[in-house]
Design an enzyme around this catalytic site. Structure first.
Site, short mmCIF file in Angstrom:
data_model
loop_
_atom_site.label_atom_id
_atom_site.label_comp_id
_atom_site.label_asym_id
_atom_site.label_seq_id
_atom_site.Cartn_x
_atom_site.Cartn_y
_atom_site.Cartn_z
N ARG A 133 13.53 -16.23 32.23
CA ARG A 133 12.53 -15.35 32.86
C ARG A 133 13.22 -14.11 33.43
O ARG A 133 12.67 -13.01 33.39
CB ARG A 133 11.80 -16.12 33.97
CG ARG A 133 10.70 -15.31 34.66
CD ARG A 133 9.86 -16.14 35.59
NE ARG A 133 10.50 -16.37 36.87
CZ ARG A 133 10.01 -17.14 37.84
NH1 ARG A 133 8.86 -17.78 37.65
NH2 ARG A 133 10.64 -17.29 38.98
N ARG A 137 13.13 -9.81 38.41
CA ARG A 137 13.22 -10.42 39.75
C ARG A 137 14.68 -10.65 40.13
O ARG A 137 15.41 -11.32 39.41
CB ARG A 137 12.45 -11.74 39.76
CG ARG A 137 10.97 -11.56 39.94
CD ARG A 137 10.23 -12.87 39.92
NE ARG A 137 10.72 -13.84 40.88
CZ ARG A 137 10.10 -14.97 41.17
NH1 ARG A 137 8.94 -15.24 40.60
NH2 ARG A 137 10.62 -15.81 42.04
N LYS A 187 4.22 -23.27 38.44
CA LYS A 187 3.08 -23.27 39.38
C LYS A 187 2.16 -22.07 39.16
O LYS A 187 0.95 -22.21 39.10
CB LYS A 187 3.58 -23.21 40.84
CG LYS A 187 4.48 -24.35 41.26
CD LYS A 187 4.83 -24.27 42.74
CE LYS A 187 5.72 -23.10 43.10
NZ LYS A 187 7.09 -23.19 42.59
N ARG A 216 17.93 -21.43 45.63
CA ARG A 216 16.49 -21.73 45.74
C ARG A 216 16.24 -23.23 45.57
O ARG A 216 15.39 -23.80 46.26
CB ARG A 216 15.70 -20.94 44.68
CG ARG A 216 15.55 -19.48 45.11
CD ARG A 216 15.41 -18.56 43.93
NE ARG A 216 14.13 -18.68 43.25
CZ ARG A 216 13.92 -18.25 42.01
NH1 ARG A 216 14.90 -17.71 41.31
NH2 ARG A 216 12.73 -18.38 41.48
N ARG A 241 5.78 -24.45 52.10
CA ARG A 241 7.12 -24.82 51.62
C ARG A 241 7.96 -25.43 52.73
O ARG A 241 9.15 -25.71 52.50
CB ARG A 241 7.86 -23.60 51.09
CG ARG A 241 7.31 -23.10 49.79
CD ARG A 241 8.36 -22.28 49.06
NE ARG A 241 7.69 -21.44 48.10
CZ ARG A 241 8.22 -21.04 46.97
NH1 ARG A 241 9.44 -21.38 46.64
NH2 ARG A 241 7.54 -20.27 46.16
P1 ADP Z 1 9.53 -19.54 42.70
O1 ADP Z 1 8.54 -20.66 42.82
O2 ADP Z 1 10.03 -19.35 41.30
O3 ADP Z 1 10.64 -19.63 43.71
P2 ADP Z 1 7.82 -17.67 44.12
O4 ADP Z 1 7.27 -16.40 43.61
O5 ADP Z 1 6.86 -18.73 44.51
O6 ADP Z 1 8.80 -18.16 42.98
O7 ADP Z 1 8.76 -17.38 45.40
C1 ADP Z 1 9.76 -16.41 45.39
C2 ADP Z 1 10.39 -16.28 46.77
O8 ADP Z 1 9.41 -15.83 47.72
C3 ADP Z 1 10.97 -17.56 47.39
O9 ADP Z 1 12.25 -17.87 46.92
C4 ADP Z 1 10.96 -17.17 48.88
O10 ADP Z 1 12.01 -16.29 49.21
C5 ADP Z 1 9.65 -16.39 49.00
N1 ADP Z 1 8.54 -17.30 49.37
C6 ADP Z 1 7.45 -17.58 48.61
N2 ADP Z 1 6.65 -18.46 49.23
C7 ADP Z 1 7.25 -18.76 50.41
C8 ADP Z 1 6.95 -19.64 51.50
N3 ADP Z 1 5.83 -20.38 51.52
N4 ADP Z 1 7.80 -19.68 52.55
C9 ADP Z 1 8.91 -18.94 52.57
N5 ADP Z 1 9.28 -18.12 51.58
C10 ADP Z 1 8.46 -18.02 50.51
#
Ligand code: ADP
Length: 193
Positions: free
Chosen positions: A128, A134, A14, A146, A89
């Site tokens: 990654r 991370r 994404k 996740r 989400r």
């Molecule tokens: P990925 O898509 O690889 O999980 P992101 O950078 O989008 O990576 O998200 C990393 C983390 O940030 C998620 O696992 C969650 O803990 C938090 N996070 C990101 N966006 C949201 C959201 N909309 N609601 C709740 N937690 C979020």
């Protein structure tokens, strides 16, 4: 104005695709994960709170995430439009987003999902993790958590946006350019409707 949600499981690409689309259409890219990580590295109150959930592979609670997203969107207004990456989400996040946008006289035009099998995702995320630093990319256990959060809380959004006739899914396996072409095709066909 064009407002697009880029949707998909963790590791589906994404962020990479959102960055490419942002430049092409002059959009503001908001990645909730990036905003949380920036806050975490700066040691803000929001960052410290979010870190407790992110490091375990859990979603940050809705109340915190929605407030953060709202202030991000407002801080960029006026603009040509947004590409939202990692938000919404949960159903509550999606409903809150609709309400916020109505108040701003805006709407979501398209939700485009990157479809990638779990097997590829786990490999991509572990790979990654070798360089990203991370915490949530560091073990199979956290990655599985996740993916589980996605199935339980995020997947129901597919029906939510199908009901709004805004949902599209593309194959997220292939070269970055090929995937980008698939995305652009959908955006352009909808923009020219
Ligand atoms: P990925 O898509 O690889 O999980 P992101 O950078 O989008 O990576 O998200 C990393 C983390 O940030 C998620 O696992 C969650 O803990 C938090 N996070 C990101 N966006 C949201 C959201 N909309 N609601 C709740 N937690 C979020």
């Amino acid at each position: 104005m064009l407002n697009v949600i880029i949707f998909g499981k963790p590791g589906s690409g994404k962020g990479t695709q959102a960055a490419m689309i942002k430049d092409k259409y002059g959009l503001i890219h908001i990645s909730t994960g990036d905003v949380f990580r920036k806050n975490t590295s700066e040691g803000t109150e929001l960052g410290n709170l979010a870190k407790q959930y992110m490091s375990k592979g859990e979603l940050v609670p809705d109340k915190i995430t929605i407030a953060m997203l709202e202030s991000e969107i407002k801080s960029f207004m006026p603009c040509n439009g947004f590409i939202l990456d990692g938000f919404p989400r949960t159903i509550l996040q999606a409903e809150s987003l609709d309400k916020l946008l109505v108040n701003l006289n805006l709407k979501i035009d398209l939700v485009i999902a990157l479809d990638v099998p779990n097997k590829n995702l786990i490999n991509r995320l572990l790979e990654r993790g070798k360089t990203s630093g991370r915490a949530d990319d560091q073990s199979k256990e956290k990655i599985n958590k996740r993916l589980e959060e996605y199935d339980n809380k995020t997947k129901p959004l597919i029906i939510f946006y199908e009901n709004q006739k805004k949902f599209y899914s593309i194959d997220g396996v292939g070269s970055l350019t090929d995937i980008n072409i698939r995305l652009v095709d959908i955006i352009d066909s909808k923009c020219n409707d």
